[in-house]
Design a protein around this motif. Structure first.
Motif, mmCIF file in Angstrom:
data_model
loop_
_atom_site.group_PDB
_atom_site.id
_atom_site.type_symbol
_atom_site.label_atom_id
_atom_site.label_comp_id
_atom_site.label_asym_id
_atom_site.label_seq_id
_atom_site.Cartn_x
_atom_site.Cartn_y
_atom_site.Cartn_z
ATOM 1 N N THR A 158 -23.510 41.270 -15.176
ATOM 2 C CA THR A 158 -23.307 39.931 -14.618
ATOM 3 C C THR A 158 -22.271 39.142 -15.413
ATOM 4 O OG1 THR A 158 -25.295 39.179 -15.816
ATOM 5 C CG2 THR A 158 -25.569 39.818 -13.506
ATOM 6 N N GLY A 159 -22.017 39.551 -16.667
ATOM 7 C CA GLY A 159 -20.894 38.969 -17.404
ATOM 8 C C GLY A 159 -19.577 39.305 -16.731
ATOM 9 N N ILE A 160 -19.438 40.555 -16.307
ATOM 10 C CA ILE A 160 -18.237 40.956 -15.560
ATOM 11 C C ILE A 160 -18.174 40.212 -14.220
ATOM 12 C CG2 ILE A 160 -17.139 42.868 -14.318
ATOM 13 C CD1 ILE A 160 -16.687 43.099 -17.272
ATOM 14 N N GLY A 161 -19.300 40.181 -13.500
ATOM 15 C CA GLY A 161 -19.328 39.507 -12.198
ATOM 16 C C GLY A 161 -18.944 38.048 -12.298
ATOM 17 N N GLY A 162 -19.435 37.368 -13.339
ATOM 18 C CA GLY A 162 -19.161 35.943 -13.504
ATOM 19 C C GLY A 162 -17.704 35.658 -13.798
ATOM 20 N N ILE A 163 -17.095 36.442 -14.689
ATOM 21 C CA ILE A 163 -15.702 36.174 -15.036
ATOM 22 C C ILE A 163 -14.789 36.519 -13.867
ATOM 23 C CG2 ILE A 163 -15.200 38.427 -16.112
ATOM 24 C CD1 ILE A 163 -13.997 34.987 -17.375
ATOM 25 N N VAL A 164 -15.158 37.520 -13.077
ATOM 26 C CA VAL A 164 -14.364 37.862 -11.891
ATOM 27 C C VAL A 164 -14.391 36.710 -10.883
ATOM 28 C CG1 VAL A 164 -14.286 39.375 -9.859
ATOM 29 C CG2 VAL A 164 -14.520 40.363 -12.149
ATOM 30 N N ARG A 165 -15.563 36.061 -10.714
ATOM 31 C CA ARG A 165 -15.629 34.930 -9.768
ATOM 32 C C ARG A 165 -14.861 33.723 -10.281
ATOM 33 N NH1 ARG A 165 -20.772 36.585 -9.803
ATOM 34 N NH2 ARG A 165 -21.541 34.692 -10.806
ATOM 35 N N ASP A 166 -14.816 33.524 -11.598
ATOM 36 C CA ASP A 166 -13.990 32.445 -12.156
ATOM 37 C C ASP A 166 -12.527 32.633 -11.752
ATOM 38 O OD1 ASP A 166 -15.791 30.798 -13.456
ATOM 39 O OD2 ASP A 166 -15.674 31.872 -15.361
ATOM 40 N N ILE A 167 -12.057 33.874 -11.845
ATOM 41 C CA ILE A 167 -10.667 34.183 -11.492
ATOM 42 C C ILE A 167 -10.449 34.029 -9.991
ATOM 43 C CG2 ILE A 167 -8.993 36.078 -11.428
ATOM 44 C CD1 ILE A 167 -9.544 34.696 -14.249
ATOM 45 N N LEU A 168 -11.409 34.521 -9.205
ATOM 46 C CA LEU A 168 -11.343 34.402 -7.752
ATOM 47 C C LEU A 168 -11.274 32.936 -7.324
ATOM 48 C CD1 LEU A 168 -11.595 35.793 -4.922
ATOM 49 C CD2 LEU A 168 -14.082 35.584 -5.196
ATOM 50 N N ALA A 169 -12.071 32.081 -7.997
ATOM 51 C CA ALA A 169 -12.133 30.667 -7.620
ATOM 52 C C ALA A 169 -10.802 29.943 -7.812
ATOM 53 C CB ALA A 169 -13.226 29.960 -8.422
ATOM 54 N N GLY A 176 -8.070 31.114 -6.736
ATOM 55 C CA GLY A 176 -7.219 31.501 -5.618
ATOM 56 C C GLY A 176 -6.577 32.863 -5.786
ATOM 57 N N ALA A 177 -6.962 33.575 -6.845
ATOM 58 C CA ALA A 177 -6.293 34.830 -7.191
ATOM 59 C C ALA A 177 -7.099 36.054 -6.787
ATOM 60 C CB ALA A 177 -6.046 34.873 -8.699
ATOM 61 N N ARG A 178 -6.393 37.157 -6.569
ATOM 62 C CA ARG A 178 -7.060 38.451 -6.440
ATOM 63 C C ARG A 178 -7.268 39.010 -7.851
ATOM 64 N NH1 ARG A 178 -8.479 42.617 -3.332
ATOM 65 N NH2 ARG A 178 -7.644 41.775 -1.384
ATOM 66 N N PRO A 179 -8.513 39.281 -8.241
ATOM 67 C CA PRO A 179 -8.747 39.919 -9.544
ATOM 68 C C PRO A 179 -8.114 41.310 -9.556
ATOM 69 C CG PRO A 179 -10.784 39.011 -8.629
ATOM 70 C CD PRO A 179 -9.769 38.981 -7.536
#
Length: 749
Positions: A118-129, A131-134
């Motif tokens: 969930t650490g990976i999931g959380g940081i990926v959503r920060d990047i997504l938010a 406007g970017a494609r991770p």
């Protein structure tokens, strides 16, 4: 029990409330009552408790972190800085890159697999938010002693969680570190970073403006997992005795997140959102208050419309839940139908849970009853600010006086050879392939460099071959000896690693991992490290785009070493010009760039051979680091360098060993005049790199170094199937490979 509404709270000012159990201090509870002019409802108390936690509010670190904004000016590349979900920099050709590093330390000790996943999931959503494609992830990790039984529990679980989640998302894991030290025994550090790519016009911010715009919650249903999770768990030390604090660690579903990513990117393409925020620490409490606070201020939410996995959840639990794979969007009414249509296409649950108002309050209702009526900024941004007392520890002088120079050095060539083998086989210097092989480093086909290279690198434009590089570094041993210098050494090493790959460093993110802020010794370490990092960024011209602070990494009285981890992002015009670490061709000439001095404080040699930590860390010369970077980048761009490897932990012999094993070629080394073999091999002087230069480019390369004033010393040639230090010893590559590669599998089998 009747519902605790705003009206009921006003009528029952003396009702007892569990503010202490929720982690609030008495004066903080009094401040909440002062803000509201009454006691808070249970739902309001839940929101303030998670949002005013150390993890969410940065209440102990804010006063020091402001240096990053005040002291370090933004450079031309900076598009979005501190304060948003992640920083954004311009990398040219209309592209912007967003990147950030965060911590999931405490949850990963309690439940290694889910905590790390969930650490990976959380940081990926920060990047997504943003406007970017991770496009890639990294994972700087710290564990307890490599041979401790609990490390066998924590490390495989963490690695499986990172690999399981990231691999399922189809994101390459291109870099990071793994460090073992007994100080992390009860407090492993699981830091996770992500890079995302977008066009300039696609940048999105977290704000809720426009009265009448709808608030849409979409993604996974809200469950009981993660109630009080990272927000509370990461805001207090573990006890040295007694049961561990065990709020429910979040449970991740990477397949749900993959749908959420693709759904969100399609929504972005159609320009359907006016503001967006991911749900991470503090869940809905964070998303609603931050969106409202950053926008016009008013928002009304019908909490009973939130889709649940567990129908028994109370309003307080729904507000505190940190269930994963959720986002919150602000959408104009005319776009709502299309927004919901896209969510349905991707099988993503989406629900209108409220709207932006023209008021100034965040109002939340439960089946028609008002349970929250707060100024959103008071929850999201105006939490407590502590001027924690700090002072140089009473033991610091003695630690620095315990100089590594007094340690017994190898008495002869045989001992020198033995210590080289011992160093390259030590857990911190040994190959981490057992770990990194569990990650998909090349999925999507755009990875051009990945562990064990100095920096990870991905192509972001297939036609021009524009790429970005990212390196993360930190040395808790250096920072324990001198936190100011230790933070600058972390910055310098990461900067150097990016330059060694051929990329130009642009900006940084950081993850500052420390013990309890209530300990004046720890707060001094934190104050010194942040001051050092800010001063270093100012000199290097690398602004801080954002980051994370993780405090309370402490068990009882035992704190971790101060561990500032620094991520440096760089840009390269053509990834085909990248510089690998491997010595790939016989006949390449080996040059040492920079000055070597007797610097062994905090060194790998002092740790491995003598189990010693004392003295001063290597000196930092940031002007030299800039010059070295310019040479490495120019040499890469102009075809003068075939391979480069920064010198850091383990010194020259570690770097040469790694480059030889990576390329499958040996090296013959000559100790330069003025240096003894021991210092030549093991010193950890900063501002250095070893490069392999084709014979045809030798004169051009050395002339460039001379013209720019960078010390350059020819130290050998790529040749044969052994590493030979002339006049001292030789070690076959086969023996080095066995020593280097056998350690981690043997420890974790």
């Amino acid at each position: 029990m009747s519902l605790d509404t705003v009206k009921h709270a006003a009528e029952t000012p003396d009702a007892e409330q569990p503010w202490k159990e929720l982690g609030l201090k008495e004066d903080e509870y009094a401040r909440i009552r002062e803000i509201l002019g009454r006691r808070p409802t249970g739902a309001e108390l839940a929101m303030y408790s998670v949002m005013w936690s150390e993890h969410c509010s940065y209440k102990s670190s804010k006063v020091h972190l402001k240096q990053f904004g005040e002291k370090v000016p933004a450079n031309d590349a900076m598009l979005v800085g501190i304060g948003e979900n992640a920083g954004v920099v311009d990398v040219g050709q209309g592209y912007a890159v967003t990147f950030k590093v965060e911590s999931h330390n405490h949850p990963s000790y309690i439940e290694p697999y889910q905590g790390a996943a969930t650490g990976i999931g959380g940081i990926v959503r920060d990047i997504l938010a943003m406007g970017a494609r991770p496009v890639a992830v990294v994972d700087p990790l710290r564990f307890g002693a490599a041979d401790h039984p609990d490390t066998k529990r924590v490390l495989p679980g963490v690695v499986a969680g990172i690999g399981g989640y990231g691999n399922c998302l189809g994101l390459p894991n291109i870099g990071g570190e793994v460090v073992f030290d007994a100080c992390y025994q009860g407090n492993p550090l699981v830091n996770a970073g992500c890079i995302g790519v977008m066009k300039h016009e696609d940048i999105h911010l977290a704000q809720a403006s426009g009265p009448g715009n709808k608030v849409i919650l979409y993604g996974a249903r809200t469950g009981g997992d993660g109630i009080g999770g990272v927000s509370v768990l990461a805001s207090e030390t573990f006890e040295s005795t007694g049961p561990a604090k065990r709020p429910a660690v979040q449970v991740g579903d990477p397949f749900q997140e993959k749908l959420l990513i693709e759904c969100t990117l399609e929504i972005f393409r159609e320009k359907l959102v006016a503001g967006i925020q991911d749900l991470g620490g503090a869940g809905l409490s964070c998303a609603t208050s931050e969106l409202a606070s950053a926008g016009s201020g008013g928002m009304r939410v019908e909490l009973d419309t939130v889709p649940l996995r567990d129908s028994s959840l109370s309003p307080e639990e729904i507000l505190m839940s940190e269930s994963q794979e959720r986002m919150c969007a602000i959408v104009e009414p005319r776009h709502v139908d299309r927004f919901l249509e896209i969510c349905e296409k991707w099988d993503v649950i989406a629900t209108v849970i409220g709207e932006v108002t023209d008021g100034s309050q965040l109002e939340i209702f439960w089946h028609g009853e008002q349970i929250v009526d707060v100024p959103p900024r008071s929850v999201a941004h105006d939490g407590p600010v502590y001027q924690r007392p700090y002072a140089r520890p009473s033991w610091q002088d003695a630690l620095q006086a315990d100089d590594a120079g007094k340690l017994a050095r190898p008495a002869n060539a045989a001992e020198l050879r033995e210590q080289v083998l011992k160093l390259v086989a030590s857990p911190n210097q040994a190959s981490k392939a057992w770990i990194t092989d569990q990650y998909d480093r090349f999925v999507q086909g755009n990875t051009v460099l990945a562990m064990p290279e100095d920096a990870g690198m991905v192509r972001i434009d297939a036609e021009s071959n524009l790429g970005v590089a990212l390196a993360t570094d930190g040395n808790g041993r250096y920072a324990k000896l001198d936190p100011y210098t230790g933070a600058q050494l972390a910055l310098a090493e990461s900067y150097r690693n990016v330059a060694a790959s051929g990329a130009k460093p642009l900006a940084i993110s950081d993850c500052l991992n420390f013990g309890s802020p209530e300990d004046p010794d720890v707060m001094w370490q934190f104050a010194e490290a942040t001051r050092g990092l800010a001063d270093g960024c100012l000199e290097l011209g690398t602004p801080v785009t954002g980051g994370n602070v993780s405090l309370y990494n402490q068990t009882g009285e035992t704190a971790i070493h101060p561990t500032p981890v620094v991520a440096v992002l760089g840009v390269i015009d053509d990834v085909n010009r990248r510089t690998p670490v491997a010595f790939a061709e016989e006949g390449q000439l080996l040059y040492l760039l920079g000055d070597t001095a007797e610097e062994f404080g905090g060194s790998a040699w002092s740790e491995v051979v003598h189990q010693h930590l004392g003295g001063l860390p290597p000196k930092v010369d940031l002007a030299r680091e800039k010059l070295l970077a310019e040479i490495l980048i120019s040499g890469s761009r102009d075809g003068m360098i075939d391979a480069a490897h920064d010198l850091s932990d383990g010194g020259l012999v570690q770097a040469v060993t790694e480059s030889c094993l990576r390329g499958g070629n040996g090296a013959r080394l000559v100790v330069p005049d003025g240096l003894d073999a021991f210092t030549f091999l093991f010193s950890e002087s900063a501002g250095r790199a070893v490069v392999a230069v084709p014979r045809s480019e030798e004169l051009r390369f050395t002339d460039m170094c001379g013209a720019r004033g960078l010390p350059v010393t020819r130290i050998g040639v790529v040749d044969g199937e052994e590493i030979e230090v002339q006049g001292e010893f030789s070690i076959p590559l086969s023996e080095l490979r066995t020593a280097h590669e056998a350690t981690i599998p043997a420890l974790l089998a």
